[in-house]
Motif scaffolding. Structure first.
Motif, PDB file in Angstrom:
ATOM      1  N   MET A   1      47.493  34.137  39.078  1.00 55.19           N
ATOM      2  CA  MET A   1      46.573  34.298  37.976  1.00 55.19           C
ATOM      3  C   MET A   1      45.832  32.997  37.630  1.00 55.19           C
ATOM      4  N   PRO A   2      46.514  31.862  37.636  1.00 50.98           N
ATOM      5  CA  PRO A   2      45.759  30.637  37.338  1.00 50.98           C
ATOM      6  C   PRO A   2      44.583  30.422  38.318  1.00 50.98           C
ATOM      7  N   LEU A   3      44.787  30.765  39.583  1.00 53.67           N
ATOM      8  CA  LEU A   3      43.715  30.625  40.569  1.00 53.67           C
ATOM      9  C   LEU A   3      42.560  31.584  40.268  1.00 53.67           C
ATOM     10  N   ILE A   4      42.877  32.804  39.866  1.00 56.44           N
ATOM     11  CA  ILE A   4      41.844  33.782  39.501  1.00 56.44           C
ATOM     12  C   ILE A   4      41.023  33.259  38.320  1.00 56.44           C
ATOM     13  N   VAL A   5      41.707  32.780  37.297  1.00 53.12           N
ATOM     14  CA  VAL A   5      41.030  32.290  36.099  1.00 53.12           C
ATOM     15  C   VAL A   5      40.153  31.079  36.431  1.00 53.12           C
ATOM     16  N   GLN A   6      40.694  30.148  37.198  1.00 54.17           N
ATOM     17  CA  GLN A   6      39.925  28.957  37.563  1.00 54.17           C
ATOM     18  C   GLN A   6      38.729  29.336  38.441  1.00 54.17           C
ATOM     19  N   SER A   7      38.929  30.249  39.354  1.00 55.84           N
ATOM     20  CA  SER A   7      37.844  30.704  40.222  1.00 55.84           C
ATOM     21  C   SER A   7      36.706  31.310  39.404  1.00 55.84           C
ATOM     22  N   LEU A   8      37.042  32.170  38.457  1.00 56.78           N
ATOM     23  CA  LEU A   8      36.007  32.773  37.605  1.00 56.78           C
ATOM     24  C   LEU A   8      35.255  31.715  36.801  1.00 56.78           C
ATOM     25  N   GLU A   9      35.977  30.731  36.292  1.00 57.11           N
ATOM     26  CA  GLU A   9      35.312  29.658  35.548  1.00 57.11           C
ATOM     27  C   GLU A   9      34.327  28.917  36.440  1.00 57.11           C
ATOM     28  N   LEU A  10      34.739  28.624  37.662  1.00 57.92           N
ATOM     29  CA  LEU A  10      33.841  27.933  38.600  1.00 57.92           C
ATOM     30  C   LEU A  10      32.629  28.790  38.945  1.00 57.92           C
ATOM     31  N   TRP A  11      32.872  30.068  39.245  1.00 56.30           N
ATOM     32  CA  TRP A  11      31.762  30.948  39.612  1.00 56.30           C
ATOM     33  C   TRP A  11      30.771  31.134  38.478  1.00 56.30           C
TER      34      TRP A  11
ATOM     35  N   TYR B   1      46.601  35.298  30.106  1.00 60.83           N
ATOM     36  CA  TYR B   1      45.424  34.647  30.673  1.00 60.83           C
ATOM     37  C   TYR B   1      44.120  35.100  30.024  1.00 60.83           C
ATOM     38  N   ASP B   2      44.210  36.046  29.109  1.00 64.82           N
ATOM     39  CA  ASP B   2      43.078  36.466  28.290  1.00 64.82           C
ATOM     40  C   ASP B   2      41.830  36.816  29.121  1.00 64.82           C
ATOM     41  N   ILE B   3      42.013  37.701  30.123  1.00 63.72           N
ATOM     42  CA  ILE B   3      40.881  38.126  30.943  1.00 63.72           C
ATOM     43  C   ILE B   3      40.417  39.540  30.575  1.00 63.72           C
ATOM     44  N   GLY B   4      40.970  40.073  29.485  1.00 59.80           N
ATOM     45  CA  GLY B   4      40.503  41.352  28.970  1.00 59.80           C
ATOM     46  C   GLY B   4      41.033  42.583  29.677  1.00 59.80           C
ATOM     47  N   THR B   5      42.028  42.421  30.515  1.00 59.96           N
ATOM     48  CA  THR B   5      42.588  43.543  31.275  1.00 59.96           C
ATOM     49  C   THR B   5      43.112  44.623  30.346  1.00 59.96           C
ATOM     50  N   ARG B   6      42.809  45.876  30.690  1.00 64.27           N
ATOM     51  CA  ARG B   6      43.346  46.976  29.888  1.00 64.27           C
ATOM     52  C   ARG B   6      43.491  48.234  30.738  1.00 64.27           C
ATOM     53  N   ILE B   7      44.398  49.096  30.297  1.00 65.15           N
ATOM     54  CA  ILE B   7      44.591  50.408  30.916  1.00 65.15           C
ATOM     55  C   ILE B   7      43.618  51.370  30.246  1.00 65.15           C
ATOM     56  N   VAL B   8      42.921  52.170  31.038  1.00 65.21           N
ATOM     57  CA  VAL B   8      41.969  53.142  30.487  1.00 65.21           C
ATOM     58  C   VAL B   8      42.333  54.546  30.976  1.00 65.21           C
ATOM     59  N   ARG B   9      42.055  55.520  30.111  1.00 67.66           N
ATOM     60  CA  ARG B   9      42.320  56.933  30.420  1.00 67.66           C
ATOM     61  C   ARG B   9      41.200  57.773  29.817  1.00 67.66           C
ATOM     62  N   GLY B  10      41.132  59.008  30.216  1.00 66.67           N
ATOM     63  CA  GLY B  10      40.240  59.987  29.594  1.00 66.67           C
ATOM     64  C   GLY B  10      38.798  59.540  29.509  1.00 66.67           C
ATOM     65  N   ALA B  11      38.236  59.656  28.293  1.00 64.91           N
ATOM     66  CA  ALA B  11      36.820  59.344  28.068  1.00 64.91           C
ATOM     67  C   ALA B  11      36.492  57.888  28.372  1.00 64.91           C
ATOM     68  N   ASP B  12      37.430  56.975  28.088  1.00 64.99           N
ATOM     69  CA  ASP B  12      37.197  55.557  28.388  1.00 64.99           C
ATOM     70  C   ASP B  12      37.063  55.338  29.896  1.00 64.99           C
ATOM     71  N   LEU B  13      37.875  56.039  30.657  1.00 64.01           N
ATOM     72  CA  LEU B  13      37.815  55.943  32.115  1.00 64.01           C
ATOM     73  C   LEU B  13      36.498  56.522  32.635  1.00 64.01           C
ATOM     74  N   VAL B  14      36.111  57.684  32.135  1.00 66.81           N
ATOM     75  CA  VAL B  14      34.856  58.330  32.559  1.00 66.81           C
ATOM     76  C   VAL B  14      33.652  57.461  32.194  1.00 66.81           C
ATOM     77  N   ALA B  15      33.711  56.780  31.037  1.00 67.48           N
ATOM     78  CA  ALA B  15      32.599  55.921  30.620  1.00 67.48           C
ATOM     79  C   ALA B  15      32.383  54.765  31.600  1.00 67.48           C
TER      80      ALA B  15
END
Length: 159
Positions: free
Chosen positions: A1-11, A52-66
């Protein structure tokens, strides 16, 4: 995860750093699941990612369809990472060299490196399909192939 976060910051800053458009865009990514096992894996991943505060969340139903308008079928759940991004490699890779080229670096595209010559345990040259190139440092950016390349040279890659 630290590599993912650092990579996104660089990009996120890459266009400014390269003074060119790399094509990077923060578009998010959605992984869809069909079973309770998928949802369990997604939940475990989301819990691991929470600090790591990357906003990850589980979605279902209408949220998933959206997030996935007009799906061809119904899915039970999804793992959504809104901060994930992507760049088109054909566009981004050549532009990453621009700052170095402005400082005199020479980039050889479509030129395979076959080996690294070492003297006293340090890089002395790279051996390419176009010949030997003297150097005092080597940056290996072969991605998934890096460990195979290193193993052929008797070099152990650090993880």
């Amino acid at each position: 995860m630290p590599l993912i976060v650092q990579s996104l910051e660089l990009w996120r800053d890459m266009n400014r750093l390269t003074e060119t458009d790399t094509g990077f865009r923060e578009c998010g990514v959605l992984y869809v699941g069909e079973s309770e096992a998928d949802e369990s894996r997604f939940t475990a991943w989301a819990e691991m990612a929470k600090p790591y505060d990357i906003g990850t969340r589980i979605v279902r139903g209408a949220d998933l369809v959206a997030l996935m308008p007009a799906p061809s079928r119904t899915y039970a759940c999804g793992l959504y990472v809104p901060t994930d991004g992507c760049a088109e490699p054909q566009r981004a890779a050549p532009r990453l060299h621009v700052p170095r080229q402005r400082k005199g670096a020479v980039v050889l595209a479509h030129c395979a490196v076959r080996g690294i010559e070492r003297t006293g345990g340090r890089a002395a040259a790279v051996i390419t399909e176009r010949g030997r190139i003297a150097c005092d440092a080597v940056i290996l950016a072969g991605g998934a192939w890096s460990s195979l390349f290193c193993a052929n040279l008797g070099i152990r890659c650090r993880n």
